[in-house]
Design a protein around this motif. Structure first.
Motif, PDB file in Angstrom:
ATOM      1  N   ILE A  36       0.826  -1.201   0.000  1.00 54.14           N
ATOM      2  CA  ILE A  36       0.000   0.000   0.000  1.00 54.14           C
ATOM      3  C   ILE A  36       0.870   1.264   0.000  1.00 54.14           C
ATOM      4  N   VAL A  37       1.894   1.272   0.839  1.00 55.46           N
ATOM      5  CA  VAL A  37       2.706   2.477   1.019  1.00 55.46           C
ATOM      6  C   VAL A  37       3.606   2.750  -0.189  1.00 55.46           C
ATOM      7  N   LEU A  38       4.156   1.715  -0.794  1.00 54.36           N
ATOM      8  CA  LEU A  38       5.196   1.892  -1.818  1.00 54.36           C
ATOM      9  C   LEU A  38       4.722   1.672  -3.246  1.00 54.36           C
ATOM     10  N   ALA A  39       3.472   1.315  -3.453  1.00 51.62           N
ATOM     11  CA  ALA A  39       3.016   1.008  -4.811  1.00 51.62           C
ATOM     12  C   ALA A  39       3.155   2.202  -5.750  1.00 51.62           C
ATOM     13  N   LEU A  40       2.735   3.380  -5.323  1.00 52.58           N
ATOM     14  CA  LEU A  40       2.818   4.549  -6.210  1.00 52.58           C
ATOM     15  C   LEU A  40       4.260   4.936  -6.519  1.00 52.58           C
ATOM     16  N   ARG A 314       2.050   3.466 -18.123  1.00 52.49           N
ATOM     17  CA  ARG A 314       1.718   2.083 -17.768  1.00 52.49           C
ATOM     18  C   ARG A 314       2.244   1.691 -16.390  1.00 52.49           C
ATOM     19  N   GLY A 315       3.457   2.089 -16.044  1.00 49.87           N
ATOM     20  CA  GLY A 315       4.003   1.727 -14.748  1.00 49.87           C
ATOM     21  C   GLY A 315       3.182   2.283 -13.597  1.00 49.87           C
ATOM     22  N   ARG A 316       2.772   3.567 -13.704  1.00 47.63           N
ATOM     23  CA  ARG A 316       2.033   4.179 -12.613  1.00 47.63           C
ATOM     24  C   ARG A 316       0.608   3.640 -12.510  1.00 47.63           C
ATOM     25  N   VAL A 317      -0.017   3.341 -13.653  1.00 44.38           N
ATOM     26  CA  VAL A 317      -1.354   2.750 -13.612  1.00 44.38           C
ATOM     27  C   VAL A 317      -1.293   1.339 -13.042  1.00 44.38           C
ATOM     28  N   LEU A 318      -0.284   0.585 -13.441  1.00 44.56           N
ATOM     29  CA  LEU A 318      -0.125  -0.756 -12.880  1.00 44.56           C
ATOM     30  C   LEU A 318       0.152  -0.693 -11.381  1.00 44.56           C
ATOM     31  N   ALA A 319       0.834   0.365 -10.940  1.00 40.85           N
ATOM     32  CA  ALA A 319       1.068   0.526  -9.503  1.00 40.85           C
ATOM     33  C   ALA A 319      -0.256   0.710  -8.763  1.00 40.85           C
ATOM     34  N   VAL A 320      -1.141   1.541  -9.332  1.00 38.25           N
ATOM     35  CA  VAL A 320      -2.465   1.708  -8.727  1.00 38.25           C
ATOM     36  C   VAL A 320      -3.204   0.371  -8.727  1.00 38.25           C
ATOM     37  N   ASN A 321      -3.057  -0.370  -9.825  1.00 39.98           N
ATOM     38  CA  ASN A 321      -3.687  -1.683  -9.915  1.00 39.98           C
ATOM     39  C   ASN A 321      -3.217  -2.596  -8.794  1.00 39.98           C
ATOM     40  N   TYR A 322      -1.930  -2.525  -8.465  1.00 45.89           N
ATOM     41  CA  TYR A 322      -1.410  -3.382  -7.411  1.00 45.89           C
ATOM     42  C   TYR A 322      -1.802  -2.894  -6.026  1.00 45.89           C
TER      43      TYR A 322
END
Length: 396
Positions: A36-40, A314-322
């Motif tokens: 949660i903390v590091l995904a973004l 794509r990387g940042r959207v996938l981060a939100v996805n995770y």
């Protein structure tokens, strides 16, 4: 495979040493907080730096944490330190996960990307089948050996990754700032189809975390021991692998949105039956079905999230996805552990399956665009839609 073997060892060792359902839930909590903390920030790293290097450093970090768990297991160190190492392991994994997933679209063209996702998930399911089954046998003889194999597997992954050729990707020049860090959230919020996909999976996984209670089912309800526990953990992977092979050979989905909703509903129904089951073979069958249904939803979600997103985002959207999916996996384990602690494992699993069915009904009623979405390969980012390119459209 190494990750699955390590997961088997962690669940079995902690439950054997504590005998508490809540301790299994804390495994999920220790892994959820870093996600949660590091995904973004992880998403920003994937879009700002060389994705291959980000993944390599991430995997080297998980190698070290696996070696730490090996040392703790050999010395019968405090369980609290095991939780700390699990948190560090989740941190290393989280920082590399968006970069790893964002590399896949750079390997294949868009028109065959859904098939590539299907084969990619089938290989992953093979690991989910072989890993738990092998882990059950390994744990019978040596729990520390499972951690050692996990460390070796990440090193093999690093070596193989350095030998893959990716299509050139444009260099990002976006500065590090709060705005660029939160750009993925804004993109997801604007693209309501992506938002609904993530929310559906988040609540379904949050409520359907039966896999975290499998040590209890194996030891106290089904009474099948560590070998049976390994087969129970492998059963969802077997189902998912069989479904992945089937999807690879079937014609492309024409009603992907409808299929997604049916698949998540099937996952919830199979979870309910598993919760009530006291038969090892019926439990295996239901876990097989949960894996099969989950594979359908996984292919649809992963394909749409990536094809509806531009490469630079794509990387940042996938981060939100995770944040939605990865954290919900671990928090789902915490939720299952808490409910099992207070009301018992059967109530925990069955109530989670019922909750999943309500989530599907709510999504189907509240997001008609998802319910009517058609072929996967027609999906296009909004930026391409604005230029007049053909975008994925719902079937009339």
């Amino acid at each position: 495979m190494g990750n699955q073997i390590q997961s088997i060892a962690i669940g079995w060792e902690i439950y054997q040493r504590t005998g508490q359902a809540l301790s299994l839930g804390l495994v999920g909590l220790a892994q959820a907080v870093p996600t949660i903390v590091l995904a973004l920030p992880a998403g920003f790293l994937a879009d700002r730096f060389d994705r291959r290097k980000v993944v390599v450093f991430s995997m080297l970090g998980t190698t070290l944490t696996s070696l730490g768990l090996l040392a703790l297991s050999l010395g019968e160190g405090p369980v609290l330190l095991m939780y700390a190492l699990l948190a560090l392991d989740a941190t290393a994994t989280c920082l590399g996960r968006p970069a790893r997933t964002a590399l896949v679209p750079l390997l294949v063209p868009r028109d065959v990307f859904p098939i590539a996702v299907t084969w990619n998930t089938s290989l992953m399911q093979m690991a989910w089948v072989a890993g738990p089954a092998l882990g059950g046998f390994i744990v019978m003889y040596s729990v520390p050996a499972a951690y050692g194999l996990s460390a070796a597997s990440t090193l093999v992954f690093v070596v193989l990754l350095t030998r893959v050729d990716f299509r050139a990707e444009p260099e990002s020049v976006e500065p590090a700032s709060l705005s660029t860090l939160l750009a993925g959230i804004r993109y997801v919020w604007r693209t309501r189809l992506i938002l609904s996909l993530m929310a559906l999976d988040m609540f379904a996984v949050l409520l359907g975390g039966a896999v975290y209670l499998l040590p209890i089912y194996a030891e106290d309800i089904l009474r099948v021991g560590p070998q049976g526990f390994g087969w129970l953990r492998a059963a969802p992977g077997v189902g998912a692998f069989c479904m992945a092979i089937l999807l690879a050979y079937l014609p492309p989905m024409r009603r992907a949105g409808r299929n997604l909703l049916f698949a998540v509903a099937g996952f919830g129904a199979a979870t309910i039956v598993f919760g009530f089951s006291q038969s090892f073979w019926l439990s295996l069958a239901m876990l097989f079905l949960t894996g099969a249904f989950d594979n359908v939803s996984m292919v649809v979600r992963h394909t749409l999230v990536q094809l509806l997103t531009t490469n630079r985002m794509r990387g940042r959207v996938l981060a939100v996805n995770y944040v939605f999916i990865g954290a919900s996996n671990e928090l789902g384990g915490m939720e299952s552990g808490l409910v099992a602690h207070w009301f018992g494992p059967v109530v925990s699993v069955v109530s989670g399956g019922i909750g999943t069915l309500f989530v599907v009904l709510g999504t189907a009623a509240g997001v008609p665009g998802l319910r009517r979405f058609g072929a996967l390969h027609e999906a296009r980012p909004e930026e391409e839609e604005s230029t007049g390119d053909h975008a994925g459209k719902p079937i009339p």
